[in-house]
Design a protein around this motif. Structure first.
Motif, PDB file in Angstrom:
ATOM      1  N   ARG A  57     -11.346  -0.863   3.247  1.00 19.91           N
ATOM      2  CA  ARG A  57     -12.148   0.014   2.394  1.00 19.91           C
ATOM      3  C   ARG A  57     -11.425   0.256   1.056  1.00 19.91           C
ATOM      4  NH1 ARG A  57     -16.780   2.352   2.929  1.00 19.91           N
ATOM      5  NH2 ARG A  57     -17.172   1.405   4.943  1.00 19.91           N
ATOM      6  N   SER A  58     -10.123   0.445   1.132  1.00 21.77           N
ATOM      7  CA  SER A  58      -9.320   0.598  -0.089  1.00 21.77           C
ATOM      8  C   SER A  58      -7.873   0.331   0.284  1.00 21.77           C
ATOM      9  CB  SER A  58      -9.447   2.021  -0.647  1.00 21.77           C
ATOM     10  OG  SER A  58      -8.788   2.932   0.223  1.00 21.77           O
ATOM     11  N   GLY A  62     -14.331  -2.379   5.149  1.00 13.07           N
ATOM     12  CA  GLY A  62     -15.035  -2.143   3.894  1.00 13.07           C
ATOM     13  C   GLY A  62     -16.354  -2.901   3.850  1.00 13.07           C
ATOM     14  N   PRO A  81      -9.798  -5.448  -1.095  1.00 10.81           N
ATOM     15  CA  PRO A  81     -10.722  -4.301  -1.048  1.00 10.81           C
ATOM     16  C   PRO A  81     -11.829  -4.377  -2.109  1.00 10.81           C
ATOM     17  CG  PRO A  81      -8.468  -3.545  -0.824  1.00 10.81           C
ATOM     18  CD  PRO A  81      -8.390  -5.011  -1.143  1.00 10.81           C
ATOM     19  N   ASP A  82     -11.630  -5.120  -3.202  1.00  9.05           N
ATOM     20  CA  ASP A  82     -12.695  -5.232  -4.207  1.00  9.05           C
ATOM     21  C   ASP A  82     -13.461  -6.548  -4.082  1.00  9.05           C
ATOM     22  OD1 ASP A  82     -10.814  -6.988  -5.167  1.00  9.05           O
ATOM     23  OD2 ASP A  82     -10.899  -6.279  -7.238  1.00  9.05           O
ATOM     24  N   ASP A 123     -14.716   4.484 -13.549  1.00  7.44           N
ATOM     25  CA  ASP A 123     -14.779   4.293 -12.096  1.00  7.44           C
ATOM     26  C   ASP A 123     -15.972   4.993 -11.461  1.00  7.44           C
ATOM     27  OD1 ASP A 123     -12.806   2.608 -11.240  1.00  7.44           O
ATOM     28  OD2 ASP A 123     -11.241   4.128 -11.475  1.00  7.44           O
ATOM     29  N   TYR A 174       0.832  -1.222   0.000  1.00  5.23           N
ATOM     30  CA  TYR A 174       0.000   0.000   0.000  1.00  5.23           C
ATOM     31  C   TYR A 174       0.867   1.274   0.000  1.00  5.23           C
ATOM     32  CZ  TYR A 174      -3.074  -3.634   1.975  1.00  5.23           C
ATOM     33  OH  TYR A 174      -3.743  -4.809   2.229  1.00  5.23           O
TER      34      TYR A 174
END
Ligand code: NAG
Ligand code: NAG
Ligand code: NAG
Length: 429
Positions: free
Chosen positions: A188-189, A196, A274-275, A340, A51
């Motif tokens: 969350r990301s 998330g 996160p996805d 997006d 990250y």
């Protein structure tokens, strides 16, 4: 008899009092040399980590794991466990965090004192998180070879362990209890470690993936449903490593989800991304360069488990997915190019039963049609009426040839299919 009783009672009380006092004073303490107080300040490590985080490593470590303060945005730190050798050229990854909901600032402290409680306090002294183990007999803290951070008593029993508090990642040997008593929750990301919208729980022996929705989360993957059978043993589900043929091949498994590697994959972890994907990363501690490999991806046409078009987070807030790719944005005015910023239509306040407008998207399916029973055989008008009646209904899926209806409390992704009679109606007002 009766006369002797009053004399005995005070002695009994004294005895109970003394033994209680003895028990209290006998609680073991952390030896002075093992206590610490570390402040989140100073230079960052020069090594790269996941990250694009900066980090400051702390005194608690073991094997290839180390406790550290890390941040992805300025002055907003997680207390986390880093995986990867300090000297390696390869990335270090974050496999656990203590304070997902409450980041701390520069000059926050992590404190492990005589009472055996590990405490994280922010710069102003506010206690943000602790292991809750004060005066329970903890004599030390360490990180085991498998990445489990433990607080132990003098008999070596673990009074607290990070393996009991999973975040978005399971290490080899770590379990999730059944019935959702603990679950994985995605970040969350990449830059935001707070919880998330995707979660993984073990409901009836096998992993189930959920996406948040109102009034309750919706299943977007169920391995029992996919494989048509369940594991025979019920109980906690462990992310396991084993070598069926004495270190020629290696297997990693989590219930019915499994993968085979050609090298010792004991340093692996399973993560809810996160996805909303489920992936396994394996670390090869013999090499310094490119030590990480993604050895499993759930929503991937190549693994033949699930098309990426059934992954709830595949196309952001709302998108059309075809041959694993996001190809369009279904809007009331027709399908536009995907970006997006694709999102479900904005609607005004909902009154149950009031007639809503819908637009139709033809030749699509949805994970709801895979894992949820249909409302039954009803006309398209009745399906619409049921969606009107339910303010949590964002639209509905309808199979024209069989008159099956599914109300959708979540939209996220529509998978393009050949059959033009599998359609979606999206609520637009
Ligand atoms: C952290 O504390 C030191 C004193 O120990 C102080 O000099 C420094 O300004 C503080 N940093 C921040 C960002 O508050
Ligand atoms: C998962 O699938 C199985 C088999 O279809 C079903 O019995 C079970 O209820 C499903 N679990 C959830 C949480 O939907
Ligand atoms: C296989 O590898 C594991 C982990 O490196 C090791 O503990 C074990 O002894 C090996 N087994 C054999 C038969 O070499």
């Amino acid at each position: 008899m009766a006369a002797s009783l009053p004399r005995r009672v005070p002695i009994l009380f004294l005895f109970i009092f003394l033994s209680f006092f003895a028990a209290v004073t006998a609680i073991d303490k952390v030896p002075v040399k093992d206590r610490f107080r570390e402040v989140n300040q100073g230079e960052f490590s020069e090594h790269s980590s996941e990250y694009f985080a900066n980090y400051r490593a702390l005194v608690v470590y073991g094997n290839i794991f180390q406790l550290a303060f890390y941040n992805t945005t300025p002055n907003s730190f997680m207390l986390g466990i880093r995986m990867g050798v300090a000297r390696s050229e390869s990335l270090r990854r974050w496999v656990w965090q203590a304070n997902r909901n409450r980041p701390v600032r520069e000059n926050a402290t992590v404190f492990f004192g005589a009472d055996g409680n590990l405490v994280l306090a922010d710069a102003d002294g506010t206690v943000v998180w602790s292991t809750g183990t004060a005066n329970k007999g903890v004599v030390g803290i360490t990180i085991l070879d498998n990445g489990n951070m433990v607080l132990y008593d003098k008999k070596g029993r673990y009074l607290w362990q990070s393996f009991d508090y999973p975040t978005d990642t399971l290490l080899v040997g770590q379990s999730l209890p059944t019935r959702g008593a603990a679950k994985l929750v995605s970040r969350r990301s990449a830059t935001d470690a707070s919880p998330g919208i995707y979660s993984l729980a073990v409901d009836s022996g096998d992993p189930i993936l959920y996406v948040d929705a109102s009034p309750k989360p919706v299943v977007y993957y169920n391995s029992t449903g996919d494989f048509g059978f369940s594991r025979r043993t019920k109980g906690p589900l462990t992310f396991e490593w084993y070598s069926p043929d004495d270190n020629v091949t290696f297997e990693l498994s989590f219930g019915l989800i499994r993968t085979v590697t050609k090298y010792d994959s004991i340093y692996s972890f399973l993560r809810l991304t996160p996805d909303g994907d489920l992936v396994i990363y394996t670390y090869d501690d013999r090499v310094d360069y490119k030590a990480w490999e993604k050895t499993f991806v759930l929503f991937d046409a190549d693994t033949e488990l699930r098309s990426a078009c059934y992954k709830a987070g595949r196309c952001g807030a709302f998108g059309l997915c075809e041959r694993e790719m996001c190809t369009g944005c279904p809007t009331p005015k027709g399908t536009t190019g995907w970006s997006d910023s694709c999102a479900p239509p904005k609607r005004g306040p909902c009154r149950p039963g009031a007639s809503s407008s819908y637009y139709k998207v033809a030749a699509v399916e949805h994970f709801i049609t895979v894992y949820r029973a249909a409302e039954g055989v009803v006309s398209v008008g009745e399906c619409r009426r049921r969606c009107n009646a339910d303010c949590n209904c964002l639209g509905f899926l309808y199979w024209e040839e069989s008159s099956q209806c599914w109300l959708a409390p979540v939209l996220s992704v529509l998978k393009k299919v050949a059959n033009p009679r599998h359609v979606a109606y999206i609520k637009s007002s």
